[in-house]
Design a protein around this motif. Structure first.
Motif, PDB file in Angstrom:
ATOM      1  N   ALA A 125      12.618  13.571   1.879  1.00 56.11           N
ATOM      2  CA  ALA A 125      13.280  12.766   2.915  1.00 56.11           C
ATOM      3  C   ALA A 125      12.266  12.011   3.766  1.00 56.11           C
ATOM      4  CB  ALA A 125      14.134  13.678   3.809  1.00 56.11           C
ATOM      5  N   GLN A 126      11.075  12.615   3.938  1.00 54.85           N
ATOM      6  CA  GLN A 126      10.030  11.939   4.740  1.00 54.85           C
ATOM      7  C   GLN A 126       9.389  10.798   3.961  1.00 54.85           C
ATOM      8  OE1 GLN A 126       7.255  15.029   5.615  1.00 54.85           O
ATOM      9  NE2 GLN A 126       8.428  15.827   7.335  1.00 54.85           N
ATOM     10  N   GLY A 127       9.285  10.967   2.642  1.00 54.88           N
ATOM     11  CA  GLY A 127       8.606   9.978   1.808  1.00 54.88           C
ATOM     12  C   GLY A 127       7.104  10.164   1.854  1.00 54.88           C
ATOM     13  N   GLY A 128       6.402   9.582   0.864  1.00 51.84           N
ATOM     14  CA  GLY A 128       4.931   9.651   0.851  1.00 51.84           C
ATOM     15  C   GLY A 128       4.425  10.527  -0.276  1.00 51.84           C
ATOM     16  N   ALA A 129       3.741   9.894  -1.226  1.00 48.11           N
ATOM     17  CA  ALA A 129       3.292  10.614  -2.413  1.00 48.11           C
ATOM     18  C   ALA A 129       2.184  11.603  -2.085  1.00 48.11           C
ATOM     19  CB  ALA A 129       2.807   9.609  -3.460  1.00 48.11           C
ATOM     20  N   MET A 130       1.225  11.168  -1.273  1.00 50.79           N
ATOM     21  CA  MET A 130       0.077  12.018  -0.968  1.00 50.79           C
ATOM     22  C   MET A 130       0.529  13.266  -0.210  1.00 50.79           C
ATOM     23  SD  MET A 130      -2.856  10.904  -2.060  1.00 50.79           S
ATOM     24  CE  MET A 130      -3.789   9.480  -2.543  1.00 50.79           C
ATOM     25  N   SER A 131       1.552  13.116   0.658  1.00 50.35           N
ATOM     26  CA  SER A 131       2.020  14.265   1.431  1.00 50.35           C
ATOM     27  C   SER A 131       2.589  15.313   0.492  1.00 50.35           C
ATOM     28  CB  SER A 131       3.098  13.849   2.428  1.00 50.35           C
ATOM     29  OG  SER A 131       2.655  12.759   3.148  1.00 50.35           O
ATOM     30  N   CYS A 169       0.846  -1.189   0.000  1.00 50.83           N
ATOM     31  CA  CYS A 169       0.000   0.000   0.000  1.00 50.83           C
ATOM     32  C   CYS A 169       0.886   1.246   0.000  1.00 50.83           C
ATOM     33  CB  CYS A 169      -0.840  -0.051   1.265  1.00 50.83           C
ATOM     34  SG  CYS A 169      -1.948   1.321   1.396  1.00 50.83           S
ATOM     35  N   ASP A 170       0.402   2.323  -0.625  1.00 51.88           N
ATOM     36  CA  ASP A 170       1.218   3.536  -0.586  1.00 51.88           C
ATOM     37  C   ASP A 170       0.625   4.615   0.335  1.00 51.88           C
ATOM     38  OD1 ASP A 170      -0.760   4.486  -2.230  1.00 51.88           O
ATOM     39  OD2 ASP A 170       0.468   4.511  -4.039  1.00 51.88           O
ATOM     40  N   ILE A 171      -0.275   4.176   1.199  1.00 53.05           N
ATOM     41  CA  ILE A 171      -0.739   5.022   2.303  1.00 53.05           C
ATOM     42  C   ILE A 171      -0.243   4.344   3.581  1.00 53.05           C
ATOM     43  CG2 ILE A 171      -2.781   5.942   3.515  1.00 53.05           C
ATOM     44  CD1 ILE A 171      -2.834   6.999   0.743  1.00 53.05           C
ATOM     45  N   GLU A 172       0.089   5.113   4.598  1.00 52.28           N
ATOM     46  CA  GLU A 172       0.634   4.492   5.808  1.00 52.28           C
ATOM     47  C   GLU A 172      -0.390   3.564   6.451  1.00 52.28           C
ATOM     48  OE1 GLU A 172       3.021   6.890   8.409  1.00 52.28           O
ATOM     49  OE2 GLU A 172       3.325   8.388   6.834  1.00 52.28           O
ATOM     50  N   SER A 173       0.113   2.454   6.984  1.00 50.09           N
ATOM     51  CA  SER A 173      -0.768   1.412   7.523  1.00 50.09           C
ATOM     52  C   SER A 173      -1.754   1.956   8.563  1.00 50.09           C
ATOM     53  CB  SER A 173       0.069   0.289   8.137  1.00 50.09           C
ATOM     54  OG  SER A 173       1.020   0.830   9.014  1.00 50.09           O
ATOM     55  N   VAL A 174      -1.267   2.831   9.431  1.00 55.65           N
ATOM     56  CA  VAL A 174      -2.149   3.335  10.495  1.00 55.65           C
ATOM     57  C   VAL A 174      -3.289   4.189   9.934  1.00 55.65           C
ATOM     58  CG1 VAL A 174      -0.530   3.224  12.425  1.00 55.65           C
ATOM     59  CG2 VAL A 174      -0.514   5.228  10.908  1.00 55.65           C
ATOM     60  N   ASP A 175      -3.131   4.635   8.695  1.00 55.36           N
ATOM     61  CA  ASP A 175      -4.192   5.432   8.064  1.00 55.36           C
ATOM     62  C   ASP A 175      -5.005   4.601   7.075  1.00 55.36           C
ATOM     63  OD1 ASP A 175      -3.331   7.821   9.354  1.00 55.36           O
ATOM     64  OD2 ASP A 175      -1.649   7.849   7.953  1.00 55.36           O
ATOM     65  N   TYR A 176      -4.360   3.609   6.468  1.00 51.98           N
ATOM     66  CA  TYR A 176      -5.056   2.751   5.508  1.00 51.98           C
ATOM     67  C   TYR A 176      -5.669   1.581   6.278  1.00 51.98           C
ATOM     68  CZ  TYR A 176      -5.981   0.230   1.162  1.00 51.98           C
ATOM     69  OH  TYR A 176      -6.593  -0.423   0.102  1.00 51.98           O
ATOM     70  N   SER A 177      -6.635   1.890   7.107  1.00 53.87           N
ATOM     71  CA  SER A 177      -7.253   0.876   7.969  1.00 53.87           C
ATOM     72  C   SER A 177      -8.579   1.448   8.456  1.00 53.87           C
ATOM     73  CB  SER A 177      -6.336   0.571   9.160  1.00 53.87           C
ATOM     74  OG  SER A 177      -5.960   1.771   9.801  1.00 53.87           O
ATOM     75  N   TYR A 178      -9.476   0.544   8.837  1.00 52.84           N
ATOM     76  CA  TYR A 178     -10.793   0.990   9.294  1.00 52.84           C
ATOM     77  C   TYR A 178     -10.672   1.804  10.579  1.00 52.84           C
ATOM     78  CZ  TYR A 178     -12.962  -2.665   6.315  1.00 52.84           C
ATOM     79  OH  TYR A 178     -13.385  -3.458   5.288  1.00 52.84           O
ATOM     80  N   SER A 179     -11.570   2.781  10.688  1.00 51.66           N
ATOM     81  CA  SER A 179     -11.599   3.566  11.928  1.00 51.66           C
ATOM     82  C   SER A 179     -12.889   3.314  12.704  1.00 51.66           C
ATOM     83  CB  SER A 179     -11.495   5.056  11.602  1.00 51.66           C
ATOM     84  OG  SER A 179     -12.675   5.510  10.962  1.00 51.66           O
ATOM     85  N   PHE A 180     -13.786   2.473  12.153  1.00 55.88           N
ATOM     86  CA  PHE A 180     -15.124   2.376  12.756  1.00 55.88           C
ATOM     87  C   PHE A 180     -15.123   1.674  14.106  1.00 55.88           C
ATOM     88  CE2 PHE A 180     -14.952  -1.551  10.183  1.00 55.88           C
ATOM     89  CZ  PHE A 180     -15.409  -2.495  11.080  1.00 55.88           C
TER      90      PHE A 180
END
Ligand code: FAD
Length: 542
Positions: free
Chosen positions: A281-287, A62-73
């Motif tokens: 340096a931080q990485g992350g496309a969406m950022s 996944c190219d979104i961080e795991s803690v964000d690419y997960s259900y929040s419900f």
């Protein structure tokens, strides 16, 4: 417009038929059950997980961080589940979704290896008649399409492909057993998001890897690594706040909407350089996109950031000719999906990797023992196709969906998808789409967008039940207004000009229409909430 009222509801097998058991279908089932509806999920695969069930290629991540690419419900779920890396690999996401299916006892209402072939709205009875490839005929008051935006892979159609004597693999239908590429001469066709993940992995195993590139794409380093327990704990201690920021953000990631965004061109060059270096340096496309939102709208801003990325490519790839081929030149940055990689550009410094420029020397045919371009023959033992998807509408068009008067969805969308909020389409009462065309969908962290749609749909059904309303349908004027708004927002950016899968350009014959909604996840959510608060404004209820 037909009278939306229908005859009093007849009994149905289920309240809701859900097609697809990925992130969307699983949560839809759970949410509906909680709201007291009966629902049945039909899934073509023999397991749950959707994207993460099918895409098992080496390097799938996944190219979104795991803690964000997960259900929040479920606060308990989000606290209990431990992610091992910053960006999760496919097996970990698949394990997570299987855990969710078990934890919420979802499997008893999911039929695997069952493809929905048709869904017809019966106007007289006011219900959907759903057919599957196993010969089932079921009825449901509502039909929810959780069929995925990127779930129908494009089949390779290169001349001669059927004559290839070696092994062929499609990344989106990768076999379950390990594929051993040791000692093999491997060719990868494609250099999009998937290929950029697969190429470094294959290069490590294969005797030789030849990459066939038509379009160089922009990629940003992931800076992936283990997610230490303490760091995860810190995030989880304040999870709600992080989730809230994502929900209100542009792309569904925890980067706040800039209150008064500065135009890139107004930022002093030294400061801009420093910001870009920090983001790199931080990485992350969406950022990167979220931090400089005008990059997708202002050609000048885009050129600055694009050149920054090209500089990084040139600094990484040792052979200047190869570096130049890898420097994207055909489109502005972010107008095709911005990729995230781990050692993608570095891979071209290996002795066992060759890059072939298909723009200069196009593929002529695939032969029994390899691939022939206009100027050379490449002997190969294995061919890997990372050739993308019939995105956004492919899976929906794979079902014979018929609404009022037998209207086929394919027909209704012949000039491009027509939806209201990406959630529903005029002429198709009681049918909902999850992350449908003209919603933020693929231009967001999709789990955030999925949760928002699922919750909106479940709340809508509960409202209709409470009000004794049998039928909901997007009104034609509201739909026309939304389609125009989506186009207006897109036309204020550079995106519609680029030939990408966002506009359907990768599928011959597909109408050229920019499909995702670019207004941002947060503003979109507010619009959906307002529609609901005004008694489902823009829908006809009957
Ligand atoms: P899917 O996961 O696609 O599930 C749809 C399911 O519906 C599939 O299992 C399919 O078999 C089933 N189905 C379709 N038609 C029928 C039918 N007629 N009958 C029965 N079943 C049917 N998103 C991100 O936000 N971040 C990422 O980093 C990211 N990476 C991705 C990487 C890859 C390789 C791909 C392909 C997609 C990626 N995505 C990413 C998008 C991803 O699809 C979504 O994040 C999310 O998994 C979508 O979930 P879904 O349930 O909507 O659809």
């Amino acid at each position: 417009m037909n009278d939306p009222r229908i005859t009093p509801p007849q009994a149905t097998d289920f309240d809701v038929a859900i097609v697809g058991a990925g992130f969307a279908g699983l949560y839809m089932l759970h949410r509906l059950r909680e709201a007291g509806f009966t629902a049945r999920v039909y899934e073509a695969g023999d397991g749950v997980g959707g994207t993460w069930y099918w895409n098992r290629y080496p390097g799938a991540r996944c190219d979104i961080e795991s803690v964000d690419y997960s259900y929040s419900f479920s606060p308990e779920l989000e606290q209990d589940w431990q992610w091992s890396e910053r960006y999760p690999r496919q097996p970990e996401i698949l394990a997570y979704l299987n855990h969710v299916a078990d934890r919420f006892d979802l499997r008893r209402d999911i039929e695997l290896q069952t493809r929905v072939t048709a869904a017809h709205f019966d106007e007289q009875a006011g219900l959907w008649r759903v057919e599957t490839d196993r010969g089932q005929h079921v009825t449901a008051r509502y039909c929810v399409m959780a069929t995925g935006c990127l779930s129908l892979p494009k089949q390779p159609d290169f001349p001669g492909v059927e004559r290839f004597a070696g092994d062929c693999y499609l990344t989106a239908a990768w076999p379950r057993q390990d594929v051993d590429l040791t000692g093999k001469r491997v060719g990868v066709i494609g250099t999009g998001s998937t290929a950029i993940q697969v190429i470094p992995q294959v290069a490590r195993q294969a005797a030789h890897l030849t990459v066939f590139q038509r379009t160089a794409n922009f990629s940003v380093p992931a800076r992936n690594g283990p997610l230490p327990a303490a760091e995860q704990q810190r995030i989880k201690a304040d999870y709600r706040a992080r989730r809230d920021i994502s929900r209100d953000s542009l792309f569904g990631v925890p980067v706040p909407m800039p209150a008064a965004p500065r135009r890139t061109r107004d930022i002093p060059p030294a400061e801009l350089r420093q910001t870009l270096e920090t983001l790199w340096a931080q990485g992350g496309a969406m950022s990167l996109l979220a931090a400089a939102p005008d990059v997708i709208a202002d050609p000048e801003a885009n050129a600055i950031v694009a050149e920054f990325v090209r500089e990084k490519i040139r600094a990484t790839v040792k052979d200047p000719k190869v570096a130049e081929l890898l420097c994207p030149s055909t489109h502005p940055l972010g107008t095709k999906r911005l990729c995230l990689d781990t050692e993608y550009y570095e891979t071209y410094n290996r002795d066992n990797v060759t890059l072939v420029d298909l723009r200069a020397t196009p593929i002529e045919r695939i032969t029994e023992h390899g691939l022939r371009t206009s100027d050379a023959e490449y002997p190969l033992d294995v061919l890997i196709f990372a050739t993308g998807f019939d995105a956004m509408t492919g899976a929906l068009n794979g079902i014979d969906i018929r609404g009022r008067g037998g209207l086929a969805l394919k027909q209704a969308w012949a000039q491009g998808p027509q939806t209201y909020l990406g959630l529903a389409s005029t002429g198709f009462p009681n049918m909902f789409l999850i992350t449908g065309p003209q919603s933020p969908s693929v231009f967001s962290n999709m789990v955030v967008s999925i949760e928002q749609h699922v919750e909106w749909i479940a709340d809508c059904m509960a409202y209709l039940r409470q009000q004794g309303i049998a039928c909901i349908e997007a009104s034609a004027p509201a739909q026309a207004g939304w389609v125009a708004h989506v186009a207006d927002v897109a036309n204020g950016t550079l995106l519609p000009q680029t030939d990408s899968w966002y506009v359907g350009a990768n599928v011959p014959g597909k109408p050229r229409v920019f499909t995702p909604y670019l207004g941002g996840v947060g503003p979109y959510r507010q619009q959906c909430q307002q529609v609901a608060a005004k008694g489902y404004e823009g829908f006809e209820l009957g």
